[in-house]
Design a protein around this motif. Structure first.
Motif, PDB file in Angstrom:
ATOM      1  N   ASP A  45      42.442  46.916  48.671  1.00 49.81           N
ATOM      2  CA  ASP A  45      41.940  47.826  47.645  1.00 49.81           C
ATOM      3  C   ASP A  45      41.459  47.022  46.437  1.00 49.81           C
ATOM      4  O   ASP A  45      41.576  45.796  46.390  1.00 49.81           O
ATOM      5  CB  ASP A  45      42.990  48.863  47.241  1.00 49.81           C
ATOM      6  CG  ASP A  45      44.310  48.241  46.811  1.00 49.81           C
ATOM      7  OD1 ASP A  45      44.283  47.151  46.193  1.00 49.81           O
ATOM      8  OD2 ASP A  45      45.370  48.836  47.089  1.00 49.81           O
ATOM      9  N   VAL A  46      40.923  47.728  45.456  1.00 51.26           N
ATOM     10  CA  VAL A  46      40.338  47.079  44.286  1.00 51.26           C
ATOM     11  C   VAL A  46      41.401  46.353  43.475  1.00 51.26           C
ATOM     12  O   VAL A  46      41.181  45.227  42.995  1.00 51.26           O
ATOM     13  CB  VAL A  46      39.599  48.112  43.422  1.00 51.26           C
ATOM     14  CG1 VAL A  46      39.133  47.502  42.096  1.00 51.26           C
ATOM     15  CG2 VAL A  46      38.411  48.698  44.185  1.00 51.26           C
ATOM     16  N   ALA A  47      42.566  46.946  43.324  1.00 51.37           N
ATOM     17  CA  ALA A  47      43.634  46.308  42.550  1.00 51.37           C
ATOM     18  C   ALA A  47      44.042  44.974  43.174  1.00 51.37           C
ATOM     19  O   ALA A  47      44.215  43.968  42.471  1.00 51.37           O
ATOM     20  CB  ALA A  47      44.837  47.237  42.450  1.00 51.37           C
ATOM     21  N   ALA A  48      44.171  44.952  44.495  1.00 51.86           N
ATOM     22  CA  ALA A  48      44.548  43.703  45.164  1.00 51.86           C
ATOM     23  C   ALA A  48      43.458  42.647  45.017  1.00 51.86           C
ATOM     24  O   ALA A  48      43.741  41.463  44.799  1.00 51.86           O
ATOM     25  CB  ALA A  48      44.818  43.976  46.642  1.00 51.86           C
ATOM     26  N   ALA A  49      42.212  43.073  45.115  1.00 62.81           N
ATOM     27  CA  ALA A  49      41.107  42.128  44.956  1.00 62.81           C
ATOM     28  C   ALA A  49      41.076  41.561  43.543  1.00 62.81           C
ATOM     29  O   ALA A  49      40.914  40.349  43.347  1.00 62.81           O
ATOM     30  CB  ALA A  49      39.789  42.828  45.271  1.00 62.81           C
ATOM     31  N   LEU A  50      41.224  42.423  42.549  1.00 65.31           N
ATOM     32  CA  LEU A  50      41.195  41.965  41.159  1.00 65.31           C
ATOM     33  C   LEU A  50      42.336  40.989  40.879  1.00 65.31           C
ATOM     34  O   LEU A  50      42.140  39.962  40.210  1.00 65.31           O
ATOM     35  CB  LEU A  50      41.287  43.165  40.219  1.00 65.31           C
ATOM     36  CG  LEU A  50      39.999  43.581  39.506  1.00 65.31           C
ATOM     37  CD1 LEU A  50      40.221  44.850  38.709  1.00 65.31           C
ATOM     38  CD2 LEU A  50      39.494  42.465  38.608  1.00 65.31           C
ATOM     39  N   ALA A  51      43.524  41.309  41.363  1.00 60.85           N
ATOM     40  CA  ALA A  51      44.670  40.428  41.138  1.00 60.85           C
ATOM     41  C   ALA A  51      44.427  39.054  41.757  1.00 60.85           C
ATOM     42  O   ALA A  51      44.713  38.018  41.135  1.00 60.85           O
ATOM     43  CB  ALA A  51      45.938  41.062  41.716  1.00 60.85           C
ATOM     44  N   ALA A  52      43.862  39.023  42.965  1.00 56.63           N
ATOM     45  CA  ALA A  52      43.620  37.754  43.647  1.00 56.63           C
ATOM     46  C   ALA A  52      42.549  36.941  42.936  1.00 56.63           C
ATOM     47  O   ALA A  52      42.690  35.726  42.741  1.00 56.63           O
ATOM     48  CB  ALA A  52      43.214  38.019  45.095  1.00 56.63           C
ATOM     49  N   VAL A  53      41.464  37.606  42.543  1.00 52.21           N
ATOM     50  CA  VAL A  53      40.365  36.888  41.885  1.00 52.21           C
ATOM     51  C   VAL A  53      40.792  36.411  40.501  1.00 52.21           C
ATOM     52  O   VAL A  53      40.476  35.289  40.091  1.00 52.21           O
ATOM     53  CB  VAL A  53      39.119  37.783  41.783  1.00 52.21           C
ATOM     54  CG1 VAL A  53      37.982  37.044  41.086  1.00 52.21           C
ATOM     55  CG2 VAL A  53      38.684  38.234  43.155  1.00 52.21           C
TER      56      VAL A  53
END
Length: 429
Positions: free
Chosen positions: A392-400
């Motif tokens: 999801d978007v939250a997981a992507a943002l946290a990783a980036v």
């Protein structure tokens, strides 16, 4: 026990078996039963592929600067349903929305309304009771068969026409233009933001006697050269038509298209007849703000930009903005889109300005949502095809965010759902 707003929203989502069911028959019956008349002394309806929300915001801000009592109906919302209906610059309260939904439910009887039709009727019901000078209605989808087209506008606006929602509006720009032109009315102004609108729009305007007012033909706008800047006012631009011109501050809203959106808003208000003053135009252009349109944040030297852009035309505007102000470091894209979008076309428009792609799923975003694996498969042959994948978007943002360095930029875009998820993550982090 009285239903809360959350109860009502859950209820109206379940009533109709389809999330989209275009047509005016159902809403017209219920509007008549509610006794709805005009939502305001003057009405502006805003349609188009991109730029609708920003154009509504400019019209609203300028009209409020002129001292008018204004209501605005927009969709979709980002964080709270209340955002869809504004009166006097404030979001509708829970109690007001509940009262409107109760009235609609009592009136509808056997008529099965969609979620959007409930919201449109609620806006019209609340606007009529607020004794407004101006109501601004943003078209949800298309125009001709959209619920907002229940109301005859004094001025209709078509911001842009491009390829989107082909399943509902047709396969090409001419077909889509015809659907959007359905908001025009005979002998009333139709403001066109495209320099080269589809011929279907112009044919329809001619056929019904609407007065087409075209960007680049009937009104013009251009940035002023740096030497024309006022000492304390910064960059400026000029809007002009025959016999009238006004110099304005650059919009606070970013992106090259925002000058055009502001120019279309000025044209719409001029077409109403009672025009704001030059000072009121300037104050409104400077004040207009819309969340999720190149909305910028900073975290430890990393710039995070959130945008709702979700089709190739919007992606081209994002690309122009990136090219005009490249980041000192790397530019990361967090991209999540609904399953019915031309995602390959979006990537094609943007890939030159992106150093790394990070794909995210929107599996929980209703029937048009899509998981990240299926999303990535659709992008397999594009520049984003080898991007990292996140649930999801939250997981992507946290990783980036964890791997980005000071000077980098993270662009989060692809859908209102994407922007909402990003704004929620940013609020918590």
């Amino acid at each position: 026990m009285q239903r809360t707003l959350a109860d009502w929203l859950s209820h109206i989502e379940r009533i109709h078996p389809k999330s989209i069911d275009m047509g005016l028959e159902r809403i017209r019956i219920v509007a008549q039963r509610l006794g709805l008349k005009r939502p305001a002394r003057k009405v502006v309806t805003v349609g188009g592929t991109n730029g609708k929300g920003s154009t509504v915001a400019f019209i609203e801000a300028i009209a409020r600067a002129a001292g008018w009592r204004v209501g605005a109906y927009t969709s979709p919302h980002l964080l709270a349903y209340n955002e869809r209906i504004r009166i006097g610059g404030a979001d509708a309260g829970d109690a007001a929305l509940v009262e409107a939904f109760e009235a609609i439910e009592a009136a509808r009887g056997e008529v099965v309304l969609t979620y959007f039709e409930y919201g449109t009727l609620a806006a019209l019901w609340l606007f009529e009771r607020a004794k407004l000078d101006l109501a601004i209605l943003e078209v949800g989808l298309g125009g001709r068969l959209d619920a907002t087209n229940l109301v005859d506008p004094d001025v209709a606006v078509i911001t842009t026409v491009d390829i989107d929602h082909q399943d509902y509006l047709g396969p090409d720009r001419e077909s889509i233009g015809f659907e959007k032109a359905g908001i025009a009315r005979g002998w009333k102004p139709l403001i066109l933001g495209d320099d080269d609108p589809p011929s279907s729009v112009l044919r329809h305007a001619y056929a019904i006697g609407a007065s087409a007012v075209r960007a680049g033909c009937d009104f013009f706008f251009e940035a002023l050269p740096p030497e024309a800047d006022q000492a304390d006012e910064g960059p400026r631009w000029r809007w002009r038509e025959v016999g009238y011109s006004v110099e304005l501050p650059m919009p606070a809203l970013a992106a090259p298209a925002q000058m055009r959106n502001a120019a279309v808003a000025v044209a719409a208000l001029r077409a109403l007849g009672k025009s704001p003053t030059r000072q009121q135009f300037a104050a409104g252009v400077a004040a207009a703000h819309v969340p999720g349109r190149l909305q910028r944040f900073e975290r430890d030297g990393v710039e995070i930009v959130v945008d709702v852009g979700h089709n190739p035309q919007a992606a081209r505007e994002l690309a122009a903005w990136l090219a005009a102000g490249p980041a000192p470091g790397r530019t990361h894209a967090v991209f999540a889109a609904l399953g019915d979008k031309d995602v390959a076309g979006v990537v094609a428009a943007l890939h030159a300005g992106i150093d790394a792609w990070h794909l995210a799923g929107l599996a929980d975003s209703g029937p048009r949502g899509i998981g990240v694996e299926a999303f990535a498969e659709r992008l397999r042959d594009t520049a984003a095809g080898e991007g990292s994948r996140h649930a999801d978007v939250a997981a992507a943002l946290a990783a980036v965010r964890a791997q980005a360095s000071a000077g980098d930029r993270i662009l989060v875009f692809g859908s209102f759902h994407t922007a909402a998820a990003a704004l929620a993550w940013l609020a918590a982090n």
